[in-house]
Motif scaffolding. Structure first.
Motif, short mmCIF file in Angstrom:
data_model
loop_
_atom_site.label_atom_id
_atom_site.label_comp_id
_atom_site.label_asym_id
_atom_site.label_seq_id
_atom_site.Cartn_x
_atom_site.Cartn_y
_atom_site.Cartn_z
N UNK A 1 -25.29 -0.51 17.88
CA UNK A 1 -24.66 0.09 16.70
C UNK A 1 -24.11 1.49 16.97
N UNK A 2 -24.80 2.30 17.79
CA UNK A 2 -24.32 3.66 18.08
C UNK A 2 -23.01 3.62 18.84
N UNK A 3 -22.91 2.74 19.82
CA UNK A 3 -21.68 2.63 20.59
C UNK A 3 -20.55 2.10 19.72
N UNK A 4 -20.85 1.18 18.85
CA UNK A 4 -19.83 0.62 17.97
C UNK A 4 -19.31 1.67 16.99
N UNK A 5 -20.17 2.54 16.51
CA UNK A 5 -19.73 3.54 15.53
C UNK A 5 -19.09 4.77 16.19
N UNK A 6 -19.42 5.08 17.44
CA UNK A 6 -18.84 6.23 18.16
C UNK A 6 -18.41 5.82 19.57
N UNK A 7 -17.36 5.01 19.71
CA UNK A 7 -17.00 4.52 21.04
C UNK A 7 -16.47 5.60 21.97
N UNK A 8 -15.80 6.62 21.44
CA UNK A 8 -15.23 7.66 22.30
C UNK A 8 -16.30 8.65 22.73
N UNK A 9 -17.20 9.01 21.83
CA UNK A 9 -18.20 10.02 22.14
C UNK A 9 -19.20 9.56 23.20
N UNK A 10 -19.44 8.27 23.29
CA UNK A 10 -20.39 7.76 24.27
C UNK A 10 -19.71 7.26 25.53
N UNK A 11 -18.42 7.53 25.69
CA UNK A 11 -17.67 7.15 26.88
C UNK A 11 -17.97 8.16 27.99
N UNK A 12 -18.49 7.73 29.14
CA UNK A 12 -18.83 8.68 30.19
C UNK A 12 -17.63 9.41 30.78
N UNK A 13 -16.47 8.79 30.79
CA UNK A 13 -15.27 9.47 31.30
C UNK A 13 -14.89 10.61 30.35
N UNK A 14 -14.93 10.34 29.06
CA UNK A 14 -14.61 11.37 28.08
C UNK A 14 -15.61 12.52 28.16
N UNK A 15 -16.88 12.19 28.31
CA UNK A 15 -17.90 13.24 28.43
C UNK A 15 -17.69 14.07 29.70
N UNK A 16 -17.28 13.43 30.79
CA UNK A 16 -17.02 14.17 32.03
C UNK A 16 -15.86 15.15 31.84
N UNK A 17 -14.82 14.73 31.12
CA UNK A 17 -13.71 15.64 30.85
C UNK A 17 -14.16 16.80 29.97
N UNK A 18 -14.95 16.54 28.96
CA UNK A 18 -15.42 17.61 28.07
C UNK A 18 -16.26 18.62 28.85
N UNK A 19 -17.17 18.13 29.68
CA UNK A 19 -18.01 19.02 30.48
C UNK A 19 -17.15 19.79 31.48
N UNK A 20 -16.20 19.12 32.12
CA UNK A 20 -15.32 19.78 33.09
C UNK A 20 -14.48 20.87 32.45
N UNK A 21 -13.90 20.58 31.31
CA UNK A 21 -13.08 21.58 30.61
C UNK A 21 -13.95 22.75 30.17
N UNK A 22 -15.16 22.46 29.70
CA UNK A 22 -16.07 23.53 29.31
C UNK A 22 -16.44 24.44 30.47
N UNK A 23 -16.69 23.84 31.64
CA UNK A 23 -17.02 24.64 32.82
C UNK A 23 -15.84 25.49 33.27
N UNK A 24 -14.64 24.94 33.19
CA UNK A 24 -13.45 25.72 33.57
C UNK A 24 -13.26 26.89 32.61
N UNK A 25 -13.46 26.66 31.34
CA UNK A 25 -13.33 27.76 30.36
C UNK A 25 -14.38 28.83 30.62
N UNK A 26 -15.61 28.42 30.91
CA UNK A 26 -16.65 29.41 31.24
C UNK A 26 -16.30 30.18 32.51
N UNK A 27 -15.74 29.49 33.50
CA UNK A 27 -15.32 30.14 34.74
C UNK A 27 -14.24 31.19 34.46
N UNK A 28 -13.28 30.83 33.63
CA UNK A 28 -12.20 31.76 33.28
C UNK A 28 -12.76 32.97 32.53
N UNK A 29 -13.62 32.73 31.56
CA UNK A 29 -14.19 33.84 30.79
C UNK A 29 -15.06 34.74 31.65
N UNK A 30 -15.81 34.16 32.58
CA UNK A 30 -16.65 34.96 33.47
C UNK A 30 -15.81 35.88 34.33
#
Length: 77
Positions: free
Chosen positions: A43-72
């Protein structure tokens, strides 16, 4: 020195955003095939298919790390 980090960070961020957009647009064109080997989707995957996608999560984490790198590096100057 600052310009080099800013340019490299910008390029990495551009590649990540481009890859994310490509992944999302490609995912729209792929049809879900049902076969006898498909697992039942919970049911969780059916209701949130994008949020539980590992590729999408990898992009979110990657973009977050790049933003932290830039701010640092921006705060060090």
């Amino acid at each position: 020195m600052f310009d080099m980090y800013l340019i490299l960070s910008g390029l990495v961020l551009l590649i990540l955003v481009g890859g994310l957009l490509y992944t999302l647009t490609t995912g729209r064109f792929v049809t879900a095939r049902q076969s006898e080997f498909d697992a039942e989707i919970n049911e969780k995957t059916r209701s949130h298919p994008i949020l539980l996608n590992p590729v999408f999560l990898a992009y979110v984490v990657g973009i977050g790390l790049v933003i932290l790198f830039i701010l640092y590096h921006a705060s060090r100057i």
